[in-house]
Scaffold this motif. Structure first.
Motif, mmCIF file in Angstrom:
data_model
loop_
_atom_site.group_PDB
_atom_site.id
_atom_site.type_symbol
_atom_site.label_atom_id
_atom_site.label_comp_id
_atom_site.label_asym_id
_atom_site.label_seq_id
_atom_site.Cartn_x
_atom_site.Cartn_y
_atom_site.Cartn_z
ATOM 1 N N GLN A 107 0.804 -1.218 0.000
ATOM 2 C CA GLN A 107 0.000 0.000 0.000
ATOM 3 C C GLN A 107 0.845 1.280 0.000
ATOM 4 N N ILE A 108 2.178 1.135 0.006
ATOM 5 C CA ILE A 108 3.055 2.317 -0.007
ATOM 6 C C ILE A 108 2.776 3.236 -1.207
ATOM 7 N N PRO A 109 2.667 2.694 -2.439
ATOM 8 C CA PRO A 109 2.367 3.570 -3.588
ATOM 9 C C PRO A 109 1.049 4.322 -3.430
ATOM 10 N N ASN A 110 0.012 3.633 -2.924
ATOM 11 C CA ASN A 110 -1.294 4.282 -2.748
ATOM 12 C C ASN A 110 -1.250 5.351 -1.660
ATOM 13 N N LEU A 111 -0.452 5.125 -0.618
ATOM 14 C CA LEU A 111 -0.302 6.119 0.449
ATOM 15 C C LEU A 111 0.416 7.368 -0.074
ATOM 16 N N LEU A 112 1.410 7.153 -0.922
ATOM 17 C CA LEU A 112 2.125 8.283 -1.524
ATOM 18 C C LEU A 112 1.180 9.096 -2.407
ATOM 19 N N THR A 113 0.363 8.396 -3.174
ATOM 20 C CA THR A 113 -0.619 9.069 -4.034
ATOM 21 C C THR A 113 -1.616 9.850 -3.195
ATOM 22 N N ALA A 114 -2.152 9.195 -2.163
ATOM 23 C CA ALA A 114 -3.171 9.824 -1.309
ATOM 24 C C ALA A 114 -2.618 11.002 -0.510
ATOM 25 N N SER A 115 -1.302 11.061 -0.311
ATOM 26 C CA SER A 115 -0.714 12.158 0.473
ATOM 27 C C SER A 115 -0.970 13.519 -0.178
ATOM 28 N N ARG A 116 -1.203 13.522 -1.490
ATOM 29 C CA ARG A 116 -1.460 14.786 -2.197
ATOM 30 C C ARG A 116 -2.813 15.390 -1.791
ATOM 31 N N LEU A 117 -3.669 14.581 -1.175
ATOM 32 C CA LEU A 117 -4.973 15.088 -0.733
ATOM 33 C C LEU A 117 -4.824 16.137 0.370
ATOM 34 N N ILE A 118 -3.767 16.019 1.177
ATOM 35 C CA ILE A 118 -3.565 16.973 2.282
ATOM 36 C C ILE A 118 -2.623 18.114 1.894
ATOM 37 N N ALA A 119 -2.117 18.075 0.663
ATOM 38 C CA ALA A 119 -1.160 19.095 0.212
ATOM 39 C C ALA A 119 -1.681 20.524 0.365
ATOM 40 N N PRO A 120 -2.951 20.815 -0.018
ATOM 41 C CA PRO A 120 -3.440 22.199 0.126
ATOM 42 C C PRO A 120 -3.380 22.726 1.555
ATOM 43 N N LEU A 121 -3.458 21.841 2.550
ATOM 44 C CA LEU A 121 -3.409 22.266 3.957
ATOM 45 C C LEU A 121 -2.052 22.877 4.316
ATOM 46 N N PHE A 122 -1.025 22.546 3.524
ATOM 47 C CA PHE A 122 0.320 23.078 3.762
ATOM 48 C C PHE A 122 0.643 24.236 2.794
ATOM 49 N N ILE A 123 0.269 24.047 1.531
ATOM 50 C CA ILE A 123 0.631 25.028 0.501
ATOM 51 C C ILE A 123 -0.149 26.328 0.647
ATOM 52 N N VAL A 124 -1.470 26.214 0.842
ATOM 53 C CA VAL A 124 -2.333 27.407 0.898
ATOM 54 C C VAL A 124 -1.953 28.351 2.045
ATOM 55 N N THR A 146 5.561 13.166 -5.282
ATOM 56 C CA THR A 146 4.878 11.885 -5.030
ATOM 57 C C THR A 146 4.197 11.365 -6.292
ATOM 58 N N ASP A 147 3.890 12.272 -7.221
ATOM 59 C CA ASP A 147 3.240 11.871 -8.475
ATOM 60 C C ASP A 147 4.176 11.037 -9.341
ATOM 61 N N PHE A 148 5.483 11.135 -9.077
ATOM 62 C CA PHE A 148 6.473 10.374 -9.837
ATOM 63 C C PHE A 148 6.926 9.123 -9.071
ATOM 64 N N VAL A 149 7.136 9.279 -7.767
ATOM 65 C CA VAL A 149 7.686 8.161 -6.990
ATOM 66 C C VAL A 149 6.654 7.079 -6.685
ATOM 67 N N ASP A 150 5.349 7.432 -6.703
ATOM 68 C CA ASP A 150 4.347 6.402 -6.426
ATOM 69 C C ASP A 150 4.364 5.301 -7.494
ATOM 70 N N GLY A 151 4.546 5.725 -8.744
ATOM 71 C CA GLY A 151 4.626 4.746 -9.831
ATOM 72 C C GLY A 151 5.882 3.896 -9.736
ATOM 73 N N TYR A 152 6.979 4.528 -9.339
ATOM 74 C CA TYR A 152 8.244 3.798 -9.180
ATOM 75 C C TYR A 152 8.112 2.706 -8.125
ATOM 76 N N PHE A 153 7.557 3.066 -6.963
ATOM 77 C CA PHE A 153 7.401 2.089 -5.881
ATOM 78 C C PHE A 153 6.380 1.001 -6.229
ATOM 79 N N ALA A 154 5.373 1.372 -7.010
ATOM 80 C CA ALA A 154 4.370 0.375 -7.419
ATOM 81 C C ALA A 154 5.024 -0.720 -8.248
ATOM 82 N N ARG A 155 5.918 -0.315 -9.153
ATOM 83 C CA ARG A 155 6.628 -1.302 -9.985
ATOM 84 C C ARG A 155 7.683 -2.044 -9.171
ATOM 85 N N LYS A 156 8.398 -1.316 -8.309
ATOM 86 C CA LYS A 156 9.470 -1.897 -7.500
ATOM 87 C C LYS A 156 8.939 -2.953 -6.527
ATOM 88 N N LEU A 157 7.778 -2.673 -5.939
ATOM 89 C CA LEU A 157 7.202 -3.580 -4.943
ATOM 90 C C LEU A 157 6.199 -4.559 -5.556
#
Length: 259
Positions: free
Chosen positions: A29-46, A67-78
Protein backbone atom coordinates in the motif's frame (compact mmCIF):
# COMPACT_ATOMS: atom_id res chain seq x y z
CA UNK A 1 -24.79 2.72 -12.15
CA UNK A 2 -23.00 5.45 -10.15
CA UNK A 3 -23.89 3.69 -6.91
CA UNK A 4 -22.16 0.47 -8.02
CA UNK A 5 -19.14 2.49 -9.14
CA UNK A 6 -18.71 4.22 -5.79
CA UNK A 7 -19.48 1.06 -3.82
CA UNK A 8 -16.61 -0.64 -5.64
CA UNK A 9 -14.17 2.12 -4.64
CA UNK A 10 -15.48 2.07 -1.09
CA UNK A 11 -14.64 -1.64 -0.93
CA UNK A 12 -11.19 -0.97 -2.42
CA UNK A 13 -10.50 1.66 0.27
CA UNK A 14 -11.60 -0.77 2.99
CA UNK A 15 -9.22 -3.37 1.56
CA UNK A 16 -6.40 -0.81 1.67
CA UNK A 17 -6.96 -0.19 5.37
CA UNK A 18 -7.14 -3.94 5.97
CA UNK A 19 -3.78 -4.38 4.22
CA UNK A 20 -2.22 -1.65 6.39
CA UNK A 21 -3.08 -3.71 9.47
CA UNK A 22 -1.41 -6.77 7.98
CA UNK A 23 2.38 -6.68 8.36
CA UNK A 24 2.97 -8.82 5.26
CA UNK A 25 0.67 -6.80 3.00
CA UNK A 26 1.49 -3.33 4.35
CA UNK A 27 4.26 -2.53 1.90
CA UNK A 28 1.90 -3.14 -1.03
CA UNK A 29 0.00 0.00 0.00
CA UNK A 30 3.05 2.32 -0.01
CA UNK A 31 2.37 3.57 -3.59
CA UNK A 32 -1.29 4.28 -2.75
CA UNK A 33 -0.30 6.12 0.45
CA UNK A 34 2.13 8.28 -1.52
CA UNK A 35 -0.62 9.07 -4.03
CA UNK A 36 -3.17 9.82 -1.31
CA UNK A 37 -0.71 12.16 0.47
CA UNK A 38 -1.46 14.79 -2.20
CA UNK A 39 -4.97 15.09 -0.73
CA UNK A 40 -3.57 16.97 2.28
CA UNK A 41 -1.16 19.10 0.21
CA UNK A 42 -3.44 22.20 0.13
CA UNK A 43 -3.41 22.27 3.96
CA UNK A 44 0.32 23.08 3.76
CA UNK A 45 0.63 25.03 0.50
CA UNK A 46 -2.33 27.41 0.90
CA UNK A 47 -1.44 28.80 4.38
CA UNK A 48 2.21 29.24 3.37
CA UNK A 49 1.27 31.19 0.22
CA UNK A 50 -1.43 33.35 1.85
CA UNK A 51 0.94 34.24 4.68
CA UNK A 52 3.42 35.54 2.08
CA UNK A 53 5.99 32.78 2.64
CA UNK A 54 6.63 31.96 -1.03
CA UNK A 55 9.76 29.79 -0.51
CA UNK A 56 7.88 27.54 1.93
CA UNK A 57 4.90 27.31 -0.45
CA UNK A 58 7.23 26.33 -3.31
CA UNK A 59 8.95 23.74 -1.09
CA UNK A 60 5.64 22.07 -0.13
CA UNK A 61 4.44 22.15 -3.73
CA UNK A 62 7.59 20.44 -5.02
CA UNK A 63 7.48 17.93 -2.16
CA UNK A 64 3.91 16.80 -2.87
CA UNK A 65 4.31 16.98 -6.65
CA UNK A 66 7.26 14.57 -6.32
CA UNK A 67 4.88 11.88 -5.03
CA UNK A 68 3.24 11.87 -8.47
CA UNK A 69 6.47 10.37 -9.84
CA UNK A 70 7.69 8.16 -6.99
CA UNK A 71 4.35 6.40 -6.43
CA UNK A 72 4.63 4.75 -9.83
CA UNK A 73 8.24 3.80 -9.18
CA UNK A 74 7.40 2.09 -5.88
CA UNK A 75 4.37 0.38 -7.42
CA UNK A 76 6.63 -1.30 -9.99
CA UNK A 77 9.47 -1.90 -7.50
CA UNK A 78 7.20 -3.58 -4.94
CA UNK A 79 5.13 -5.36 -7.59
CA UNK A 80 2.12 -3.49 -6.23
CA UNK A 81 0.59 -2.20 -9.48
CA UNK A 82 -3.20 -2.39 -9.18
CA UNK A 83 -6.29 -1.19 -11.03
CA UNK A 84 -7.30 0.76 -7.91
CA UNK A 85 -3.91 2.50 -7.84
CA UNK A 86 -4.24 3.45 -11.52
CA UNK A 87 -7.69 4.94 -10.90
CA UNK A 88 -6.68 6.63 -7.64
CA UNK A 89 -3.93 8.71 -9.28
CA UNK A 90 -6.14 10.89 -11.57
CA UNK A 91 -8.84 11.19 -8.88
CA UNK A 92 -6.30 12.53 -6.35
CA UNK A 93 -4.83 14.88 -8.97
CA UNK A 94 -8.29 16.38 -9.57
CA UNK A 95 -8.90 16.86 -5.82
CA UNK A 96 -5.38 18.27 -5.38
CA UNK A 97 -5.88 20.85 -8.16
CA UNK A 98 -9.38 21.77 -6.94
CA UNK A 99 -8.15 22.09 -3.34
CA UNK A 100 -5.52 24.58 -4.50
CA UNK A 101 -7.87 26.46 -6.83
CA UNK A 102 -10.80 27.02 -4.45
CA UNK A 103 -8.97 29.41 -2.01
CA UNK A 104 -7.86 31.51 -5.00
CA UNK A 105 -11.49 32.39 -5.80
CA UNK A 106 -11.25 34.98 -3.01
CA UNK A 107 -8.51 36.88 -4.85
CA UNK A 108 -9.47 36.02 -8.45
CA UNK A 109 -13.09 34.95 -9.26
CA UNK A 110 -12.00 34.20 -12.83
CA UNK A 111 -10.66 30.84 -11.63
CA UNK A 112 -14.23 29.61 -11.06
CA UNK A 113 -14.39 28.87 -14.79
CA UNK A 114 -11.26 26.69 -14.58
CA UNK A 115 -12.70 24.80 -11.60
CA UNK A 116 -16.00 24.22 -13.42
CA UNK A 117 -14.28 22.87 -16.55
CA UNK A 118 -12.01 20.63 -14.49
CA UNK A 119 -15.14 19.21 -12.82
CA UNK A 120 -16.72 18.66 -16.26
CA UNK A 121 -13.64 16.77 -17.50
CA UNK A 122 -13.75 14.64 -14.35
CA UNK A 123 -17.42 13.82 -14.98
CA UNK A 124 -16.79 12.88 -18.61
CA UNK A 125 -13.97 10.52 -17.59
CA UNK A 126 -16.04 9.02 -14.76
CA UNK A 127 -19.00 8.38 -17.07
CA UNK A 128 -16.66 6.83 -19.63
CA UNK A 129 -15.14 4.59 -16.96
CA UNK A 130 -18.57 3.44 -15.73
CA UNK A 131 -19.63 2.57 -19.28
CA UNK A 132 -16.47 0.49 -19.69
CA UNK A 133 -14.94 2.74 -22.35
CA UNK A 134 -11.55 2.90 -20.56
CA UNK A 135 -10.69 6.64 -20.65
CA UNK A 136 -7.05 7.44 -21.40
CA UNK A 137 -5.07 10.68 -21.12
CA UNK A 138 -4.29 12.30 -24.48
CA UNK A 139 -1.51 14.71 -25.44
CA UNK A 140 -4.02 17.55 -25.16
CA UNK A 141 -4.99 16.27 -21.70
CA UNK A 142 -1.36 16.36 -20.57
CA UNK A 143 -1.00 19.88 -21.98
CA UNK A 144 -4.13 20.89 -20.03
CA UNK A 145 -2.68 19.51 -16.78
CA UNK A 146 0.62 21.35 -17.35
CA UNK A 147 -1.19 24.59 -18.20
CA UNK A 148 -3.40 24.35 -15.11
CA UNK A 149 -0.37 23.69 -12.91
CA UNK A 150 1.39 26.78 -14.31
CA UNK A 151 -1.77 28.88 -13.87
CA UNK A 152 -2.16 27.84 -10.22
CA UNK A 153 1.54 28.42 -9.55
CA UNK A 154 1.37 31.92 -11.03
CA UNK A 155 -1.80 32.71 -9.07
CA UNK A 156 -0.12 31.67 -5.80
CA UNK A 157 3.03 33.63 -6.62
CA UNK A 158 0.79 36.69 -7.02
CA UNK A 159 -1.00 35.97 -3.71
CA UNK A 160 2.32 35.58 -1.91
CA UNK A 161 3.39 39.03 -3.18
CA UNK A 162 5.62 37.72 -5.93
CA UNK A 163 6.79 39.34 -9.14
CA UNK A 164 3.81 38.45 -11.37
CA UNK A 165 0.99 40.89 -12.24
CA UNK A 166 -2.78 40.41 -12.15
CA UNK A 167 -2.98 40.82 -15.94
CA UNK A 168 -0.42 38.06 -16.47
CA UNK A 169 -2.29 35.68 -14.13
CA UNK A 170 -5.60 36.42 -15.86
CA UNK A 171 -4.07 35.79 -19.29
CA UNK A 172 -2.74 32.40 -18.20
CA UNK A 173 -6.09 31.47 -16.61
CA UNK A 174 -7.99 32.36 -19.80
CA UNK A 175 -5.53 30.40 -21.97
CA UNK A 176 -5.89 27.42 -19.60
CA UNK A 177 -9.69 27.76 -19.80
CA UNK A 178 -9.46 27.40 -23.59
CA UNK A 179 -7.24 24.30 -23.36
CA UNK A 180 -9.59 22.79 -20.76
CA UNK A 181 -12.60 23.38 -23.03
CA UNK A 182 -10.82 21.69 -25.96
CA UNK A 183 -9.82 18.78 -23.70
CA UNK A 184 -13.40 18.32 -22.49
CA UNK A 185 -14.63 18.31 -26.11
CA UNK A 186 -11.95 15.80 -27.17
CA UNK A 187 -12.62 13.42 -24.25
CA UNK A 188 -16.38 13.54 -24.91
CA UNK A 189 -15.81 12.88 -28.61
CA UNK A 190 -13.54 9.89 -27.87
CA UNK A 191 -16.12 8.51 -25.42
CA UNK A 192 -18.92 8.86 -28.02
CA UNK A 193 -16.80 7.11 -30.66
CA UNK A 194 -16.03 4.23 -28.28
CA UNK A 195 -19.72 3.94 -27.34
CA UNK A 196 -20.73 3.93 -31.03
CA UNK A 197 -18.14 1.26 -31.84
CA UNK A 198 -19.31 -0.82 -28.86
CA UNK A 199 -22.97 -0.56 -29.93
CA UNK A 200 -22.07 -1.53 -33.50
CA UNK A 201 -20.17 -4.55 -32.21
CA UNK A 202 -23.10 -5.58 -29.99
CA UNK A 203 -25.51 -5.26 -32.93
CA UNK A 204 -23.23 -7.42 -35.07
CA UNK A 205 -23.03 -10.06 -32.32
CA UNK A 206 -26.85 -10.09 -32.01
CA UNK A 207 -27.15 -10.48 -35.79
CA UNK A 208 -24.74 -13.43 -35.81
CA UNK A 209 -26.55 -15.02 -32.87
CA UNK A 210 -29.86 -14.78 -34.75
CA UNK A 211 -28.28 -16.38 -37.81
CA UNK A 212 -26.79 -19.33 -35.93
CA UNK A 213 -29.74 -19.84 -33.58
CA UNK A 214 -31.45 -22.51 -35.76
CA UNK A 215 -28.16 -24.39 -36.12
CA UNK A 216 -27.57 -24.22 -32.37
CA UNK A 217 -31.00 -25.75 -31.79
CA UNK A 218 -30.15 -28.64 -34.13
CA UNK A 219 -26.83 -29.15 -32.37
CA UNK A 220 -28.53 -29.11 -28.96
CA UNK A 221 -30.97 -31.76 -30.18
CA UNK A 222 -28.06 -33.99 -31.26
CA UNK A 223 -26.39 -33.47 -27.87
CA UNK A 224 -29.59 -34.38 -26.05
CA UNK A 225 -29.92 -37.60 -28.05
CA UNK A 226 -26.27 -38.44 -27.45
CA UNK A 227 -26.61 -37.78 -23.71
CA UNK A 228 -29.71 -39.99 -23.58
CA UNK A 229 -27.73 -42.66 -25.46
CA UNK A 230 -30.86 -43.37 -27.53
CA UNK A 231 -29.62 -45.60 -30.37
CA UNK A 232 -32.96 -45.59 -32.16
CA UNK A 233 -33.09 -41.80 -32.21
CA UNK A 234 -29.51 -41.65 -33.49
CA UNK A 235 -30.39 -44.07 -36.28
CA UNK A 236 -33.41 -41.96 -37.24
CA UNK A 237 -31.26 -38.85 -37.27
CA UNK A 238 -28.68 -40.61 -39.43
CA UNK A 239 -31.38 -41.66 -41.89
CA UNK A 240 -32.70 -38.11 -42.12
CA UNK A 241 -29.20 -36.71 -42.69
CA UNK A 242 -28.42 -39.32 -45.31
CA UNK A 243 -31.73 -38.62 -47.01
CA UNK A 244 -31.00 -34.92 -47.12
CA UNK A 245 -27.53 -35.59 -48.48
CA UNK A 246 -28.97 -37.89 -51.20
CA UNK A 247 -31.55 -35.29 -52.22
CA UNK A 248 -28.80 -32.67 -52.45
CA UNK A 249 -26.78 -34.97 -54.73
CA UNK A 250 -29.82 -35.59 -56.97
CA UNK A 251 -30.42 -31.84 -57.25
CA UNK A 252 -26.79 -31.29 -58.26
CA UNK A 253 -27.07 -34.04 -60.91
CA UNK A 254 -30.23 -32.48 -62.33
CA UNK A 255 -28.52 -29.11 -62.53
CA UNK A 256 -25.56 -30.69 -64.34
CA UNK A 257 -27.83 -32.45 -66.88
CA UNK A 258 -29.74 -29.24 -67.57
CA UNK A 259 -26.47 -27.50 -68.36
Amino acid sequence: MYKEFYEKYKDDIKNCFSDLKDKDKRKKQIPNLLTASRLIAPLFIVPAAFSGNLPLAVFFTMLFEATDFVDGYFARKLDAVSEFGKDLDPIVDKIFATGLALPLVITNPLIIGNIALEALIGKINTDSKIKGNVPRTTVLGKLKTASLSIALACAYIFVAGGFISTAAVNSILVATFGIQALTAYQYKKIDNEKELAKNSTNQEIEKIELEIKPEKKKLEKVKQIARANDINELKKLKSVLLGLEQKEEEKNKEKTLKK
